[in-house]
Design a protein around this motif. Structure first.
Motif, short mmCIF file in Angstrom:
data_model
loop_
_atom_site.label_atom_id
_atom_site.label_comp_id
_atom_site.label_asym_id
_atom_site.label_seq_id
_atom_site.Cartn_x
_atom_site.Cartn_y
_atom_site.Cartn_z
N VAL A 25 6.43 -0.50 -10.07
CA VAL A 25 5.31 -1.10 -9.15
C VAL A 25 5.47 -0.74 -7.87
CG1 VAL A 25 4.27 -3.34 -8.77
CG2 VAL A 25 4.95 -2.85 -11.10
N GLY A 26 6.75 -1.07 -7.27
CA GLY A 26 6.89 -0.83 -5.88
C GLY A 26 6.70 0.64 -5.48
N LEU A 27 7.10 1.61 -6.26
CA LEU A 27 7.06 2.98 -5.99
C LEU A 27 5.70 3.40 -6.03
CD1 LEU A 27 10.05 4.49 -8.07
CD2 LEU A 27 9.77 4.57 -5.87
N TYR A 28 4.69 2.80 -7.13
CA TYR A 28 3.45 3.06 -7.07
C TYR A 28 2.88 2.63 -5.87
CZ TYR A 28 -1.65 2.10 -8.04
OH TYR A 28 -2.76 2.07 -7.82
N LEU A 29 3.10 1.43 -5.42
CA LEU A 29 2.43 0.78 -4.14
C LEU A 29 2.86 1.67 -2.93
CD1 LEU A 29 3.05 -2.98 -4.65
CD2 LEU A 29 0.96 -1.61 -4.85
N THR A 30 4.00 2.59 -2.71
CA THR A 30 4.38 3.35 -1.73
C THR A 30 3.96 4.64 -2.05
OG1 THR A 30 6.47 3.58 -2.69
CG2 THR A 30 6.08 1.70 -1.10
N ALA A 266 6.97 -8.03 -3.26
CA ALA A 266 6.34 -9.16 -2.65
C ALA A 266 5.83 -8.73 -1.12
CB ALA A 266 6.89 -10.41 -2.94
N ALA A 267 7.07 -8.02 -0.63
CA ALA A 267 6.62 -7.88 0.94
C ALA A 267 5.58 -6.76 1.17
CB ALA A 267 7.97 -7.34 1.60
N LEU A 268 5.61 -5.75 0.02
CA LEU A 268 4.61 -4.92 0.28
C LEU A 268 3.14 -5.37 -0.16
CD1 LEU A 268 6.60 -1.92 -1.69
CD2 LEU A 268 5.74 -1.89 0.68
N SER A 269 3.08 -6.10 -0.97
CA SER A 269 1.80 -6.68 -1.55
C SER A 269 1.38 -7.61 -0.49
CB SER A 269 1.80 -7.40 -2.76
OG SER A 269 0.64 -7.94 -3.10
N THR A 270 2.23 -8.66 0.23
CA THR A 270 1.74 -9.43 0.97
C THR A 270 1.33 -8.92 2.33
OG1 THR A 270 3.16 -11.20 0.29
CG2 THR A 270 2.45 -11.57 2.54
N GLY A 271 2.00 -7.69 2.79
CA GLY A 271 1.74 -6.89 3.86
C GLY A 271 0.31 -6.12 3.82
N VAL A 272 0.09 -5.87 2.84
CA VAL A 272 -1.37 -5.08 2.47
C VAL A 272 -2.59 -6.17 2.26
CG1 VAL A 272 -2.88 -3.77 0.87
CG2 VAL A 272 -0.40 -3.26 1.27
N VAL A 273 -2.38 -7.17 1.63
CA VAL A 273 -3.26 -8.34 1.50
C VAL A 273 -3.63 -9.05 3.01
CG1 VAL A 273 -3.85 -10.52 0.64
CG2 VAL A 273 -3.08 -8.65 -0.84
N THR A 274 -2.52 -9.07 3.59
CA THR A 274 -2.68 -10.15 5.14
C THR A 274 -2.74 -9.03 6.12
OG1 THR A 274 -0.26 -10.24 5.21
CG2 THR A 274 -1.41 -11.82 4.00
N ASP A 275 -2.53 -7.63 5.97
CA ASP A 275 -2.63 -6.81 7.03
C ASP A 275 -1.61 -6.98 8.02
OD1 ASP A 275 -3.69 -4.50 8.39
OD2 ASP A 275 -5.27 -5.66 9.42
#
Length: 335
Positions: A25-30, A266-275
């Motif tokens: 999942v993390g590799l997909y998000l990056t 979690a850091a990646l997702s939160t960073g994207v959602v909260t900009d």
């Protein structure tokens, strides 16, 4: 006679699927799609092997299956299924993701009740937090499917699981033996990993457009708070690893890799959602730390299989449940 490797599979081995799946999942998000799909393929193969052992044991040796099912590591079956399902949802295969959600949701209540009924009041290892991880895994998968347009009811279900997961974490925390941070064989990291998956669930729910206004703001704040707590656990547990190093391989080391990967996601997702750009940057760094740890644990596994040293056996943390230490998911009788 030398045992086959499948005879050594324990409930805790499900953390290997969880670790591999969340790194995918993390590799997909990056943006590392090819590498992400390789990790997904590995996690699927491992999931199928463990599922086959799970069913085979249920059919052939019900008493041993029952003994294993009342221990917290049994909940890795639910968590691993939701992690793989989440990756398939992100891949654009909602039908398969929904099927995996259904499987996890059917297995979850029975295992959850069995595990909680056999808890001790204190002195539990990090696996005690798997009640939260499994529940939040359902929340993450349901929220991801809701965002993919599979039904608003999935958002409501995700919110309910998220709230229950937080309550289960609070219920588990007093039972955790904090000395495990210095002596644990790897599953002590789940104390932080459970908060990390809670933060991921909060970030996914923040993106769901069902609760505008105050509801959105509360979920956004919760995502930041939970991620901050997960990062604090990360720092404490990493420091403990440096001061009290544990180099030998143990199957519970997969329960270390999963929180490393989950904190990154979690850091990646939160960073994207909260900009928040620096959270995305932090998530990328932590993701490669998780990938490196994943590789090291595989090296340890291979070395141990070749006759290298294994971790010293610990006193069994579930002695009051009647389950034998490191109960195999599959123990075949020899003729």
């Amino acid at each position: 006679m030398r045992r086959e490797w499948r005879d050594e599979v324990t409930p805790a081995a499900g953390a290997c699927v969880m670790a591999t799946g969340i790194i995918s999942v993390g590799l997909y998000l990056t943006g590392h799609d090819v590498l992400s799909e390789i990790f997904l393929a590995v996690s699927c193969v491992l999931w199928l092997i463990l599922a086959a052992d799970f069913v085979d044991l249920l059919v052939r040796d019900r008493s041993r299956w029952t003994a294993a099912a009342v221990t917290p590591p049994a909940l890795t079956a639910v968590a691993a299924t939701t992690v793989v399902g989440t990756r398939f949802a992100l891949l654009g295969w909602p039908e398969l993701a929904i099927a995996l959600l259904a499987v996890a949701a059917l297995v979850w209540p029975g295992l959850l009740l069995a595990v909680v009924q056999h808890w001790r009041r204190h002195g539990m290892p990090g696996g005690v937090f798997l009640v939260c991880v499994a529940t939040q895994g359902l929340a993450v998968l349901a929220a991801t499917l809701c965002l993919a347009g599979e039904g608003d009811w999935l958002g409501d279900a995700a919110l309910a699981c998220f709230a229950l997961g937080l309550l289960l974490y609070a219920y588990a925390l007093p039972r955790f033996d904090f000395r495990q941070t210095t002596t644990g064989a790897g599953d002590h990291w789940v104390a932080g990993g459970a908060l990390a998956i809670s933060a991921l669930a909060a970030s996914r729910l923040t993106a769901v457009p069902l609760w505008p206004g105050t509801g959105h703001d509360v979920l956004r704040v919760l995502a930041f708070v939970l991620l901050g707590l997960a990062l604090a656990w990360y720092a404490v547990l990493l420091a403990a690893e440096v001061v009290w190093p544990r180099f030998h391989y143990d199957v519970r080391r997969w329960a270390t890799v999963f929180p490393l990967g989950m904190t990154a996601v979690a850091a990646l997702s939160t960073g994207v959602v909260t900009d928040v750009p620096w959270l995305r940057a932090l998530g990328r760094v932590l993701l490669w730390v998780a990938v490196a740890a994943w590789g090291l644990v595989w090296v340890g596994f291979t070395w141990a299989r070749a006759g290298g040293p294994r971790g010293a056996p610990q006193s069994h943390p579930f002695s009051e449940t009647g389950a034998p230490p490191q109960t195999p998911l599959l123990k075949r009788r020899r003729g």
